[in-house]
Design a protein around this motif. Structure first.
Motif, short mmCIF file in Angstrom:
data_model
loop_
_atom_site.label_atom_id
_atom_site.label_comp_id
_atom_site.label_asym_id
_atom_site.label_seq_id
_atom_site.Cartn_x
_atom_site.Cartn_y
_atom_site.Cartn_z
N CYS A 108 -0.10 -6.97 -8.32
CA CYS A 108 -0.45 -6.74 -7.68
C CYS A 108 -0.21 -6.99 -5.81
O CYS A 108 0.18 -6.65 -5.16
CB CYS A 108 -1.99 -7.82 -6.82
SG CYS A 108 -3.68 -7.86 -8.41
N ILE A 109 0.19 -8.32 -5.90
CA ILE A 109 1.45 -8.76 -5.39
C ILE A 109 2.23 -7.28 -4.89
O ILE A 109 2.46 -7.41 -3.65
CB ILE A 109 2.39 -10.21 -5.09
CG1 ILE A 109 1.13 -11.24 -4.89
CG2 ILE A 109 3.10 -10.38 -4.06
CD1 ILE A 109 1.69 -12.39 -5.40
N ALA A 110 3.42 -6.98 -5.87
CA ALA A 110 3.99 -5.64 -5.37
C ALA A 110 3.75 -4.59 -5.03
O ALA A 110 4.15 -3.91 -4.29
CB ALA A 110 4.43 -5.69 -6.80
N GLN A 111 2.33 -3.99 -5.54
CA GLN A 111 1.86 -2.99 -4.78
C GLN A 111 1.30 -2.98 -3.44
O GLN A 111 1.59 -2.66 -2.31
CB GLN A 111 -0.14 -2.78 -5.53
CG GLN A 111 -0.10 -1.80 -4.95
CD GLN A 111 -1.71 -1.19 -5.78
OE1 GLN A 111 -2.42 -1.81 -6.50
NE2 GLN A 111 -2.09 0.62 -6.07
N GLY A 112 1.10 -4.83 -2.61
CA GLY A 112 0.85 -4.84 -1.55
C GLY A 112 2.25 -4.58 -0.75
O GLY A 112 2.20 -4.05 0.25
N MET B 167 2.45 -3.85 15.30
CA MET B 167 2.35 -4.81 13.59
C MET B 167 1.64 -3.70 13.43
O MET B 167 0.98 -2.93 13.71
CB MET B 167 1.25 -6.18 14.56
CG MET B 167 1.07 -6.16 12.75
SD MET B 167 1.85 -7.28 12.19
CE MET B 167 1.97 -8.83 13.26
N HIS B 168 2.30 -3.54 11.94
CA HIS B 168 1.15 -1.91 11.07
C HIS B 168 0.06 -2.61 9.97
O HIS B 168 1.23 -3.91 9.95
CB HIS B 168 3.00 -1.47 10.06
CG HIS B 168 3.98 -0.89 11.37
ND1 HIS B 168 3.77 -0.41 10.72
CD2 HIS B 168 5.04 -1.15 11.69
CE1 HIS B 168 5.12 1.09 11.67
NE2 HIS B 168 5.38 -0.38 11.68
N LYS B 169 -1.07 -2.27 10.70
CA LYS B 169 -1.64 -2.29 9.34
C LYS B 169 -2.14 -1.77 8.45
O LYS B 169 -2.01 -0.52 8.51
CB LYS B 169 -2.84 -2.87 10.13
CG LYS B 169 -2.87 -3.88 11.77
CD LYS B 169 -4.12 -3.59 13.06
CE LYS B 169 -4.03 -4.31 13.37
NZ LYS B 169 -5.56 -4.88 14.60
N VAL B 170 -2.48 -2.40 7.27
CA VAL B 170 -2.70 -2.06 6.11
C VAL B 170 -3.76 -2.57 6.39
O VAL B 170 -3.49 -3.62 6.26
CB VAL B 170 -1.57 -2.54 5.20
CG1 VAL B 170 -1.91 -1.95 3.04
CG2 VAL B 170 -0.38 -1.66 4.99
N LEU B 171 -4.50 -1.91 5.57
CA LEU B 171 -6.31 -1.77 5.19
C LEU B 171 -6.05 -1.46 3.44
O LEU B 171 -5.86 -1.33 3.00
CB LEU B 171 -6.84 -0.68 5.33
CG LEU B 171 -8.32 -0.63 5.86
CD1 LEU B 171 -9.15 -1.50 6.00
CD2 LEU B 171 -9.38 0.35 6.03
N ILE C 96 -5.35 0.82 0.54
CA ILE C 96 -4.88 0.68 -0.19
C ILE C 96 -6.64 0.02 -1.08
O ILE C 96 -7.07 -0.62 -0.45
CB ILE C 96 -4.08 -0.90 -0.54
CG1 ILE C 96 -2.38 -0.82 -0.36
CG2 ILE C 96 -3.65 -0.63 -2.60
CD1 ILE C 96 -2.02 -2.27 -0.17
N LEU C 97 -7.25 0.77 -1.64
CA LEU C 97 -8.12 0.88 -2.12
C LEU C 97 -8.95 0.24 -3.26
O LEU C 97 -8.01 0.78 -4.37
CB LEU C 97 -8.91 2.71 -2.29
CG LEU C 97 -10.31 2.74 -1.94
CD1 LEU C 97 -10.63 2.62 -0.37
CD2 LEU C 97 -10.20 4.60 -2.27
N VAL D 201 -4.30 2.43 -4.97
CA VAL D 201 -5.59 2.13 -5.86
C VAL D 201 -5.50 1.13 -6.28
O VAL D 201 -3.98 0.64 -6.72
CB VAL D 201 -6.36 3.45 -6.26
CG1 VAL D 201 -6.45 4.24 -5.59
CG2 VAL D 201 -4.99 4.15 -7.01
N PHE D 202 -6.37 0.27 -6.69
CA PHE D 202 -6.05 -0.67 -7.38
C PHE D 202 -7.84 -1.14 -7.87
O PHE D 202 -9.16 -1.10 -7.75
CB PHE D 202 -6.13 -2.37 -7.22
CG PHE D 202 -6.83 -2.67 -5.92
CD1 PHE D 202 -6.91 -4.28 -6.15
CD2 PHE D 202 -6.16 -2.97 -4.88
CE1 PHE D 202 -7.98 -5.04 -5.28
CE2 PHE D 202 -7.64 -3.03 -3.73
CZ PHE D 202 -8.36 -4.10 -3.61
N THR D 203 -8.33 -1.76 -9.80
CA THR D 203 -9.44 -1.26 -9.89
C THR D 203 -9.15 -3.16 -11.39
O THR D 203 -8.35 -3.29 -11.58
CB THR D 203 -9.63 -0.65 -10.57
OG1 THR D 203 -11.44 -0.39 -11.40
CG2 THR D 203 -8.76 -0.37 -12.59
N SER D 204 -10.84 -3.39 -11.37
CA SER D 204 -11.24 -4.74 -12.57
C SER D 204 -12.30 -4.24 -13.63
O SER D 204 -12.47 -3.49 -13.01
CB SER D 204 -11.35 -5.51 -12.07
OG SER D 204 -11.93 -6.33 -12.75
#
Length: 199
Positions: free
Chosen positions: A182-186, A1-5, A74-75, A111-114
């Motif tokens: 957001c979904i596309a980035q994941g 299983m590949h884990k994306v943090l 993904i930070l 990366v992502f932000t608000s």
């Protein structure tokens, strides 16, 4: 299983909501699992706690081992004057051993932000968040304009990473365009983590 943090700090909950949408995108990719983690708050009078939950009652606190063994990262952070929030920066400053061993080199990252306002420093924050990841040798990826929501969004959303405009009173919900990005980035980071691991 590949884990994306998906590692984030959230104060009012918007960044946490984005993290959960990004996790949905990760888990659309077969063989990939999203690992949602946060960092503890930091104040000027005390050091960060090592256990517990985030300021807004979010996900478990990340460990260095989880960062070391993830297949992609993904930070996420709210914007603080064009930079990531101090708690996230504080955590990253504890990762020197991983930097020295090259544990994160060659792994994909985003990366992502608000922000409170549309011109509140989204792109500056996203770019500044990339710097420690580049030092770790990670492969930075953004969102391509083949994600057509980038063209149509009237709030958050950048080619540097997903973003959200929360409003000056933090009451604005995540828009449909922002959700899709957001979904596309994941999904994008998950797909890259699998391809890179296979090569």
């Amino acid at each position: 299983m590949h884990k994306v943090l998906i590692l984030y700090y959230s104060r009012h909950g918007h960044t946490r909501q984005m993290a959960r949408l990004i996790a949905r995108g990760v888990e659309t990719v077969d063989g990939c699992e999203a690992l949602l983690r946060t960092v503890p708050s930091v104040t000027t009078t005390e050091q960060a706690a090592t256990t517990g939950d985030s300021a807004d009652g979010g996900d478990p606190i990340v460990t260095l081992e989880e960062l070391e063994t993830c297949h992609g990262l993904i930070l996420g952070s709210p914007t603080r004057f064009g930079h990531m929030a101090s708690p996230l920066k504080y955590f990253l400053e504890t990762t020197s051993a991983l930097w020295m061993s090259g544990a994160l080199a060659g792994k994909p990252a985003g990366v992502f932000t608000s922000t409170g306002t549309l011109h509140g420093g989204q792109e500056a924050t996203l770019l500044s968040m990339m710097l420690p990841l580049l030092h770790h040798g990670m492969l930075i990826t953004g969102l391509p304009y083949s994600e057509t929501e980038l063209i149509h969004t009237e709030s958050g959303g950048t080619p540097y990473g997903a973003s959200h405009t929360a409003g000056s009173d933090n009451s604005q919900p995540i828009s449909e365009s922002e959700k899709k990005l957001c979904i596309a980035q994941g999904k994008r980071i998950a797909q890259l983590s699998k391809k890179l691991a296979a090569s």
